[in-house]
Write a protein that holds these residues in place. Sequence first.
Motif, mmCIF file in Angstrom:
data_model
loop_
_atom_site.group_PDB
_atom_site.id
_atom_site.type_symbol
_atom_site.label_atom_id
_atom_site.label_comp_id
_atom_site.label_asym_id
_atom_site.label_seq_id
_atom_site.Cartn_x
_atom_site.Cartn_y
_atom_site.Cartn_z
ATOM 1 N N ASP A 177 0.814 -1.225 0.000
ATOM 2 C CA ASP A 177 0.000 0.000 0.000
ATOM 3 C C ASP A 177 0.847 1.274 0.000
ATOM 4 N N PHE A 178 2.145 1.124 -0.228
ATOM 5 C CA PHE A 178 3.026 2.293 -0.243
ATOM 6 C C PHE A 178 2.643 3.280 -1.342
ATOM 7 N N TRP A 179 2.183 2.706 -2.484
ATOM 8 C CA TRP A 179 1.933 3.580 -3.637
ATOM 9 C C TRP A 179 0.739 3.067 -4.418
ATOM 10 N N ASP A 180 -0.124 3.989 -4.860
ATOM 11 C CA ASP A 180 -1.310 3.574 -5.632
ATOM 12 C C ASP A 180 -0.977 3.503 -7.123
ATOM 13 N N VAL A 181 -0.110 2.559 -7.457
ATOM 14 C CA VAL A 181 0.256 2.381 -8.865
ATOM 15 C C VAL A 181 -0.272 1.043 -9.377
ATOM 16 N N ALA A 182 -0.453 0.972 -10.671
ATOM 17 C CA ALA A 182 -0.941 -0.264 -11.283
ATOM 18 C C ALA A 182 -0.058 -0.634 -12.466
ATOM 19 N N ASP A 183 -0.049 -1.914 -12.774
ATOM 20 C CA ASP A 183 0.653 -2.415 -13.958
ATOM 21 C C ASP A 183 -0.388 -3.108 -14.832
ATOM 22 N N ILE A 184 -0.720 -2.468 -15.960
ATOM 23 C CA ILE A 184 -1.694 -3.071 -16.872
ATOM 24 C C ILE A 184 -0.905 -3.777 -17.970
ATOM 25 N N VAL A 185 -0.990 -5.098 -17.980
ATOM 26 C CA VAL A 185 -0.232 -5.851 -18.979
ATOM 27 C C VAL A 185 -1.059 -5.909 -20.258
ATOM 28 N N ALA A 186 -0.501 -5.376 -21.334
ATOM 29 C CA ALA A 186 -1.168 -5.444 -22.634
ATOM 30 C C ALA A 186 -0.597 -6.656 -23.365
ATOM 31 N N VAL A 187 -1.405 -7.705 -23.468
ATOM 32 C CA VAL A 187 -0.916 -8.943 -24.088
ATOM 33 C C VAL A 187 -1.117 -8.854 -25.603
ATOM 34 N N VAL A 188 0.011 -8.873 -26.323
ATOM 35 C CA VAL A 188 -0.049 -8.761 -27.784
ATOM 36 C C VAL A 188 0.378 -10.068 -28.462
ATOM 37 N N ASP A 189 0.819 -11.010 -27.643
ATOM 38 C CA ASP A 189 1.272 -12.292 -28.193
ATOM 39 C C ASP A 189 1.118 -13.347 -27.109
ATOM 40 N N THR A 190 0.492 -14.462 -27.439
ATOM 41 C CA THR A 190 0.291 -15.495 -26.424
ATOM 42 C C THR A 190 1.218 -16.689 -26.633
ATOM 43 N N GLY A 191 2.051 -16.601 -27.633
ATOM 44 C CA GLY A 191 2.957 -17.722 -27.936
ATOM 45 C C GLY A 191 4.121 -17.779 -26.961
ATOM 46 N N ARG A 192 4.825 -18.883 -27.028
ATOM 47 C CA ARG A 192 6.026 -19.024 -26.208
ATOM 48 C C ARG A 192 7.123 -18.196 -26.855
ATOM 49 N N LYS A 193 7.906 -17.462 -26.029
ATOM 50 C CA LYS A 193 8.927 -16.623 -26.652
ATOM 51 C C LYS A 193 10.029 -17.465 -27.285
ATOM 52 N N LYS A 194 10.600 -16.896 -28.371
ATOM 53 C CA LYS A 194 11.590 -17.663 -29.128
ATOM 54 C C LYS A 194 12.903 -17.793 -28.361
ATOM 55 N N THR A 239 21.430 -5.817 -29.653
ATOM 56 C CA THR A 239 22.818 -5.712 -30.113
ATOM 57 C C THR A 239 23.665 -6.917 -29.648
ATOM 58 N N SER A 240 22.969 -7.936 -29.092
ATOM 59 C CA SER A 240 23.680 -9.164 -28.717
ATOM 60 C C SER A 240 24.050 -9.932 -29.986
ATOM 61 N N LYS A 241 24.940 -10.886 -29.826
ATOM 62 C CA LYS A 241 25.318 -11.702 -30.990
ATOM 63 C C LYS A 241 24.922 -13.140 -30.730
ATOM 64 N N PRO A 242 23.949 -13.758 -31.423
ATOM 65 C CA PRO A 242 23.073 -13.106 -32.412
ATOM 66 C C PRO A 242 22.081 -12.173 -31.721
ATOM 67 N N PRO A 243 21.536 -11.214 -32.483
ATOM 68 C CA PRO A 243 20.616 -10.260 -31.866
ATOM 69 C C PRO A 243 19.289 -10.894 -31.465
ATOM 70 N N ILE A 244 18.678 -10.347 -30.411
ATOM 71 C CA ILE A 244 17.370 -10.851 -29.968
ATOM 72 C C ILE A 244 16.369 -9.690 -30.076
ATOM 73 N N PHE A 245 15.348 -9.891 -30.886
ATOM 74 C CA PHE A 245 14.276 -8.894 -31.008
ATOM 75 C C PHE A 245 13.036 -9.451 -30.327
ATOM 76 N N TYR A 246 12.765 -8.972 -29.118
ATOM 77 C CA TYR A 246 11.575 -9.444 -28.401
ATOM 78 C C TYR A 246 10.317 -8.705 -28.860
ATOM 79 N N TRP A 247 10.471 -7.509 -29.415
ATOM 80 C CA TRP A 247 9.315 -6.675 -29.768
ATOM 81 C C TRP A 247 8.685 -7.156 -31.072
ATOM 82 N N ASN A 248 7.368 -6.918 -31.173
ATOM 83 C CA ASN A 248 6.695 -7.115 -32.457
ATOM 84 C C ASN A 248 5.883 -5.853 -32.775
ATOM 85 N N ARG A 249 5.087 -5.916 -33.820
ATOM 86 C CA ARG A 249 4.317 -4.721 -34.215
ATOM 87 C C ARG A 249 3.401 -4.243 -33.099
#
Length: 333
Positions: free
Chosen positions: A176-193, A252-262
């Motif tokens: 109860d320290f802070w009245d903040v919320a985290d709204i998770v916007a689910v844009v992909d339900t698949g298992r991450k690569k 910028t890792s080798k190989p690169p990892i792109f977690y983001w999608n559209r």
Amino acid sequence: MKSNNLIYKATAIAPANIAFIKFWGKKDSQLNIPFNDSISMNLNRCQTKTYVKFNSELKDDVVIVNKKRIEGTEKNRVVAILDKVRKMSGLRMFAEVVSENDFPSNAGIASSASAFSALALAASVASGLGLSKKDLSILARLGSGSACRSIYDGFSYWKKGRDSKSSFAVQFAKPDFWDVADIVAVVDTGRKKTSSTEGHNQALTSPYFKTRLNELKIRTPLLKKALLDRNFQKFGELVEEEAVSLHVCAMTSKPPIFYWNRGTMEVIETVFGLRSEGILAYFTIDAGPNVHVICRNKNIKRVEKNLKKLKSVLFTITNKPGLGARLEKNDNN
Ligand code: DP6
């Protein structure tokens, strides 16, 4: 016939957490020792319930996650924690572990933090070990680094430490320290690569990794202060900066990892749009494409409405700061 079957059991519930300062890159990948401190908040709507039953009749450990029996590497991670508990307690029995998430298992929300913190508590209580919160945090960390932050109620601070004994989380602020919320916007339900475990290993190959660690020397105390001062704007700006830093490192890792999608980009743009309308909302993203939108409670409805309008948002989960790992009172298992 009378059975001499011995059973020792306990059931625990524990939350997933969202990191505002993130764990990325392991100094020791066996012991999950990080390169940097991290700060997180428990998610009250993303929890795992786990029961552990040590049973003298079992011939092997049995692990069931979301109604499916698991084997291989996934099971081995659980067995490693059971082995540790058996070693500490002297209990020589196999266990049945049954674990279930209360959030959709396809939500792309990492459940390793909630799973391993619930497992650490349930296994240690079932075996008769009376571990302190600090020792539970260490035990949970051995299963999954971020799990060490799910032991305490509310907000946690994981001090990186030097070795296994000194790398654990402490409570940073109550729910109860802070009245903040985290709204998770689910844009992909698949298992991450690329799993976060692989991401951690690749982090060190990024030329940006060292710079990130230097930046954290400044960002971490600033974010800590913004949180303690309840300065939401400053806090939000730092949360976004930190999330981008992790992903620059991943990309910028080798190989690169792109977690983001559209969809990830669409949500980020919506967050910027909300801010241009005077609504303070900020994004953060873990090792996947789903976006956590952080806002004050008074703005939850407005943020949810704008997120749900997006074609790429499949559903949202609105979280408040949650309790940490705890035992289930009515243990009927
Ligand atoms: C991006 O704790 O899931 O969510 O120890 O390999 O299980 P393992 O990694 P994990 O890594 C979490 C990465 C993160 C950031 C964070 O939660 O701090």
